[in-house]
Design an enzyme around this catalytic site. Sequence first.
Site, PDB file in Angstrom:
ATOM      1  N   CYS A 115       0.817  -1.225   0.000  1.00 13.57           N
ATOM      2  CA  CYS A 115       0.000   0.000   0.000  1.00 13.57           C
ATOM      3  C   CYS A 115       0.846   1.269   0.000  1.00 13.57           C
ATOM      4  CB  CYS A 115      -0.923   0.018   1.215  1.00 13.57           C
ATOM      5  SG  CYS A 115      -2.006  -1.398   1.251  1.00 13.57           S
ATOM      6  N   HIS A 263      -3.858   7.055   1.099  1.00 10.58           N
ATOM      7  CA  HIS A 263      -4.048   5.740   0.486  1.00 10.58           C
ATOM      8  C   HIS A 263      -5.453   5.277   0.844  1.00 10.58           C
ATOM      9  CE1 HIS A 263      -4.102   1.531  -0.153  1.00 10.58           C
ATOM     10  NE2 HIS A 263      -3.974   1.229   1.123  1.00 10.58           N
ATOM     11  N   ASN A 293      -9.910  -0.890  -2.251  1.00 13.21           N
ATOM     12  CA  ASN A 293      -8.503  -0.630  -1.922  1.00 13.21           C
ATOM     13  C   ASN A 293      -7.643  -1.234  -3.033  1.00 13.21           C
ATOM     14  OD1 ASN A 293      -5.878  -0.868  -0.916  1.00 13.21           O
ATOM     15  ND2 ASN A 293      -6.546  -1.339   1.178  1.00 13.21           N
TER      16      ASN A 293
HETATM   17  O1  UT7 Z   1      -4.478  -1.126   2.773  1.00 17.29           O
HETATM   18  C1  UT7 Z   1      -3.611  -1.712   3.671  1.00 17.29           C
HETATM   19  C2  UT7 Z   1      -4.034  -1.511   5.037  1.00 17.29           C
HETATM   20  N1  UT7 Z   1      -5.286  -2.162   5.297  1.00 17.29           N
HETATM   21  C3  UT7 Z   1      -6.088  -1.619   6.142  1.00 17.29           C
HETATM   22  O2  UT7 Z   1      -5.826  -0.554   6.626  1.00 17.29           O
HETATM   23  C4  UT7 Z   1      -7.325  -2.390   6.543  1.00 17.29           C
HETATM   24  C5  UT7 Z   1      -7.554  -2.233   8.012  1.00 17.29           C
HETATM   25  N2  UT7 Z   1      -8.653  -2.999   8.554  1.00 17.29           N
HETATM   26  C6  UT7 Z   1      -9.935  -2.836   8.166  1.00 17.29           C
HETATM   27  O3  UT7 Z   1     -10.222  -2.069   7.266  1.00 17.29           O
HETATM   28  C7  UT7 Z   1     -11.009  -3.562   8.935  1.00 17.29           C
HETATM   29  O4  UT7 Z   1     -10.421  -4.221  10.033  1.00 17.29           O
HETATM   30  C8  UT7 Z   1     -11.813  -4.588   8.095  1.00 17.29           C
HETATM   31  C9  UT7 Z   1     -12.708  -3.834   7.112  1.00 17.29           C
HETATM   32  C10 UT7 Z   1     -10.862  -5.488   7.353  1.00 17.29           C
HETATM   33  C11 UT7 Z   1     -12.701  -5.441   8.980  1.00 17.29           C
HETATM   34  O5  UT7 Z   1     -13.557  -4.611   9.727  1.00 17.29           O
HETATM   35  P1  UT7 Z   1     -13.684  -4.852  11.305  1.00 17.29           P
HETATM   36  O6  UT7 Z   1     -14.651  -3.855  11.772  1.00 17.29           O
HETATM   37  O7  UT7 Z   1     -12.299  -4.773  11.894  1.00 17.29           O
HETATM   38  O8  UT7 Z   1     -14.307  -6.297  11.396  1.00 17.29           O
HETATM   39  P2  UT7 Z   1     -13.710  -7.621  12.086  1.00 17.29           P
HETATM   40  O9  UT7 Z   1     -12.574  -8.159  11.309  1.00 17.29           O
HETATM   41  O10 UT7 Z   1     -13.511  -7.355  13.546  1.00 17.29           O
HETATM   42  O11 UT7 Z   1     -14.936  -8.616  11.938  1.00 17.29           O
HETATM   43  C12 UT7 Z   1     -16.197  -8.360  12.597  1.00 17.29           C
HETATM   44  C13 UT7 Z   1     -17.165  -9.453  12.212  1.00 17.29           C
HETATM   45  C14 UT7 Z   1     -16.605 -10.857  12.398  1.00 17.29           C
HETATM   46  O12 UT7 Z   1     -17.673 -11.692  12.838  1.00 17.29           O
HETATM   47  P3  UT7 Z   1     -17.834 -12.071  14.382  1.00 17.29           P
HETATM   48  O13 UT7 Z   1     -16.549 -12.761  14.774  1.00 17.29           O
HETATM   49  O14 UT7 Z   1     -18.022 -10.767  15.107  1.00 17.29           O
HETATM   50  O15 UT7 Z   1     -19.033 -12.942  14.398  1.00 17.29           O
HETATM   51  C15 UT7 Z   1     -16.213 -11.280  10.997  1.00 17.29           C
HETATM   52  O16 UT7 Z   1     -16.249 -12.671  10.803  1.00 17.29           O
HETATM   53  O17 UT7 Z   1     -17.511  -9.347  10.821  1.00 17.29           O
HETATM   54  C16 UT7 Z   1     -17.286 -10.620  10.167  1.00 17.29           C
HETATM   55  N3  UT7 Z   1     -16.874 -10.365   8.792  1.00 17.29           N
HETATM   56  C17 UT7 Z   1     -17.763 -10.156   7.813  1.00 17.29           C
HETATM   57  N4  UT7 Z   1     -19.099 -10.154   7.767  1.00 17.29           N
HETATM   58  C18 UT7 Z   1     -19.696  -9.903   6.580  1.00 17.29           C
HETATM   59  C19 UT7 Z   1     -15.624 -10.248   8.305  1.00 17.29           C
HETATM   60  N5  UT7 Z   1     -15.672  -9.973   6.988  1.00 17.29           N
HETATM   61  C20 UT7 Z   1     -16.981  -9.918   6.653  1.00 17.29           C
HETATM   62  C21 UT7 Z   1     -17.674  -9.662   5.463  1.00 17.29           C
HETATM   63  N6  UT7 Z   1     -19.010  -9.674   5.466  1.00 17.29           N
HETATM   64  N7  UT7 Z   1     -17.020  -9.399   4.299  1.00 17.29           N
END
Ligand code: UT7
Length: 336
Positions: A115, A263, A293
Amino acid sequence: MYNSKIIGLGKYVPDNVVTNDDLSKLMDTNDAWIQERTGIKERRWVEKGSGDTTATMGVKAAKVAIERSGLDKDDIDFIIFATLSPDMYFPGAGVQVQHALDIKTVGALDIRNQCSGFVYALSVADNFIKTGMYKNILVIGSELHSFGLDKTTRGRGVSVIFGDGAGAAILTREEDNTKGILSTHLHSEGQHAEELVLVAPGMGQRWVSDIIADNDPDDVSYFPHMNGQFVFKNAVVRFSEVIMEGLTNNNLQVDDIDMLIPHQANLRISQFIQRKFKLSDDQVFNNIQKYGNTTAASIPIALTEAWEEGKIKEGDTLVLAAFGSGFTWGSVVIKW
Ligand code: UT7
């Protein structure tokens, strides 16, 4: 010592629009989750058989940038190509650009900083121009994520975020030291390398011949892995630090920023930074809603769109900032 300045910008994104509803047919996800957590409404994914690759998309963006720069392709002294998704494991995509554009045998350097790739690439280009070694440099950021994502529910935490596309910039010598790229700032923290990682086909963990022999359907080493929350928490801290570092280095204040182009990692990250620095909507450019992204391509695509929309004017102070896998992060301060 010279400065460098951007004199041409171009972008290319594949035609194929993939909406969040399209993804919900492939995996257990939904539009509301994706929009709420990331801001993304749709992304472009290369269609199989279209002929688009990381290199060809980079070439298409480069052709636009070269034309807009007013230079001839043979005026280009050096090529820098930033990507995490090269067409081939080696050689890198830079040489493909040299060949496709039919540029004389100038050097071609590949940057592997995910990134932060475009920010790193601009820094290298700027310093080559500063020293007088090269005069006109083509810098490309291009990514084809979609062929390498796990498009099942297992991979949903990663695959809904990433999109394909390319952006390019032409940098040239600027003799006025108060104009162009004023400074670049690069960082890394390798202890977190495995928090956002694609293990294979690296040679560090297992022999490729063993992976092939195992033929294990549960082997996810060929898919990107991200510890999303950990990456998010680090991103907001490092983005803030490196933006401030760029400003302080140039005796600038937050109020001096005419345009911040972060980014496009996650709209929530950009909004956090905007709130923290009390920037108005006009001072921060976001297009992650349309493209997801696109890692190394996200800043040059955003910069090109901001310029095309007339949002960047001569004399403006621009800050580019990136954070991602490595971890690596960086910023670029530009007087346009
Ligand atoms: O570009 C390089 C740098 N990258 C970044 O900066 C990305 C940084 N991170 C993020 O943008 C976020 O952490 C994500 C968008 C990747 C994830 O969002 P989050 O709010 O951190 O969600 P999470 O990973 O804590 O997941 C929450 C819940 C989980 O379910 P449970 O365990 O609470 O039941 C996941 O399994 O959401 C679930 N989940 C989804 N649900 C529906 C994870 N992905 C999905 C999905 N659709 N695509």
